[in-house]
Design an enzyme around this catalytic site. Structure first.
Site, PDB file in Angstrom:
ATOM      1  N   SER A  64       0.827  -1.212   0.000  1.00  0.00           N
ATOM      2  CA  SER A  64       0.000   0.000   0.000  1.00  0.00           C
ATOM      3  C   SER A  64       0.860   1.261   0.000  1.00  0.00           C
ATOM      4  CB  SER A  64      -0.911   0.030   1.226  1.00  0.00           C
ATOM      5  OG  SER A  64      -1.773  -1.088   1.237  1.00  0.00           O
TER       6      SER A  64
HETATM    7  N1  SAH Z   1      -0.927  -4.365   4.013  1.00  0.00           N
HETATM    8  C1  SAH Z   1      -0.399  -4.851   2.778  1.00  0.00           C
HETATM    9  C2  SAH Z   1      -1.438  -4.685   1.680  1.00  0.00           C
HETATM   10  C3  SAH Z   1      -1.301  -5.708   0.647  1.00  0.00           C
HETATM   11  S1  SAH Z   1      -2.575  -5.641  -0.591  1.00  0.00           S
HETATM   12  C4  SAH Z   1       0.869  -4.137   2.386  1.00  0.00           C
HETATM   13  O1  SAH Z   1       0.927  -2.914   2.539  1.00  0.00           O
HETATM   14  O2  SAH Z   1       1.780  -4.774   1.857  1.00  0.00           O
HETATM   15  C5  SAH Z   1      -3.855  -6.616   0.156  1.00  0.00           C
HETATM   16  C6  SAH Z   1      -3.516  -8.031   0.490  1.00  0.00           C
HETATM   17  O3  SAH Z   1      -4.733  -8.668   0.884  1.00  0.00           O
HETATM   18  C7  SAH Z   1      -2.986  -8.869  -0.671  1.00  0.00           C
HETATM   19  O4  SAH Z   1      -1.750  -9.408  -0.310  1.00  0.00           O
HETATM   20  C8  SAH Z   1      -4.042  -9.951  -0.869  1.00  0.00           C
HETATM   21  O5  SAH Z   1      -3.511 -11.204  -1.268  1.00  0.00           O
HETATM   22  C9  SAH Z   1      -4.661 -10.022   0.517  1.00  0.00           C
HETATM   23  N2  SAH Z   1      -5.998 -10.607   0.565  1.00  0.00           N
HETATM   24  C10 SAH Z   1      -7.052 -10.430  -0.272  1.00  0.00           C
HETATM   25  N3  SAH Z   1      -8.116 -11.158   0.127  1.00  0.00           N
HETATM   26  C11 SAH Z   1      -7.732 -11.821   1.261  1.00  0.00           C
HETATM   27  C12 SAH Z   1      -8.381 -12.744   2.134  1.00  0.00           C
HETATM   28  N4  SAH Z   1      -9.632 -13.170   1.956  1.00  0.00           N
HETATM   29  N5  SAH Z   1      -7.680 -13.219   3.187  1.00  0.00           N
HETATM   30  C13 SAH Z   1      -6.396 -12.830   3.407  1.00  0.00           C
HETATM   31  N6  SAH Z   1      -5.733 -11.971   2.614  1.00  0.00           N
HETATM   32  C14 SAH Z   1      -6.395 -11.475   1.548  1.00  0.00           C
END
Ligand code: SAH
Length: 218
Positions: A64
């Site tokens: 993010s």
């Molecule tokens: N906080 C992270 C954001 C990553 S983007 C950072 O800054 O790096 C959002 C993440 O949510 C992705 O890695 C995606 O794979 C995960 N995601 C989406 N749906 C999900 C679910 N049902 N359970 C767990 N993770 C999920």
């Protein structure tokens, strides 16, 4: 892992930038100044780590934007030692910010590759998170209830099972909307079956997807 003077300098500049964009919490800004964001990106892309931008990580996901991390963390209104459930570990950067602020963090990721990478880097940095490879929609009932829940992917509705795992008096921060855009929403659990919602502007996240990814062999 090297955190050079150059990295530190770039990070200071980034913090000034996100302060200017409206982040007021000194605790959040302090944590973000401490945590090297470049540790969470593929080596070679380190030069992008201190721009206020989201950036691709593996599996078509993103780390993010720093402003968004700061904004969601500020809305969480963390007190030290609170129990936080994060859905969407991704790179683990947001997880590190929560840990740096003294929270006890439980974080779930649906891609095994991302889960493993985040686990490795966070442990190398000396943090002690509770990380899970699984479906964040289901939460982690074993450790519930949580003081706070942070969802870092865009959801079309408030996941019921997660709301059930939130303490009465607790808060959930969740981007709510369609794949085109979401409203950053704070859901306060005011009673076992009561909530109050407040919207805090538009964002675009990768989608929250049901089920853990099982097409992986690794
Ligand atoms: N906080 C992270 C954001 C990553 S983007 C950072 O800054 O790096 C959002 C993440 O949510 C992705 O890695 C995606 O794979 C995960 N995601 C989406 N749906 C999900 C679910 N049902 N359970 C767990 N993770 C999920």
């Amino acid at each position: 892992m090297i955190d050079s003077y150059k990295h530190k300098g770039l990070r200071k500049k980034l913090i000034r930038e996100i302060r200017k964009k409206g982040i007021k919490s000194e605790k959040v800004l302090e944590a973000m100044e401490k945590v090297p964001r470049h540790y969470f990106m593929e080596s070679g892309f380190g030069e992008f780590a201190y721009k206020d931008q989201a950036f691709p990580i593996a599996k078509g996901q993103t780390i993010s934007q720093p402003f968004t991390v700061a904004f969601q963390t500020e809305l969480l209104d963390l007190k030290k030692h609170e129990k936080v459930l994060e859905v969407g570990t991704g790179s683990g950067y947001q997880t590190a910010i929560l840990l740096e602020m003294g929270a006890k963090v439980y974080s779930i990721e649906r891609y095994r590759e991302l889960y493993l990478k985040a686990k490795k880097i966070l442990e190398e940095m000396g943090y002690q998170p509770y990380l899970f490879y699984g479906d964040g929609y289901k939460g982690q009932p074993t450790y519930a209830p949580y003081d706070k829940i942070l969802i870092t992917a865009g959801a079309s509705e408030i996941p019921r099972e997660l709301l059930d795992q939130l303490k009465v008096g607790g808060k959930m921060v969740v981007p709510l909307g369609s794949q085109l855009g979401q409203d950053m929403t704070v859901v306060e659990k005011t009673g076992p079956n009561d909530t109050k919602k407040h919207k805090h502007g538009s964002f675009i996240f990768v989608p929250l997807i049901r089920g853990k990814d099982s097409n992986e062999n690794n």
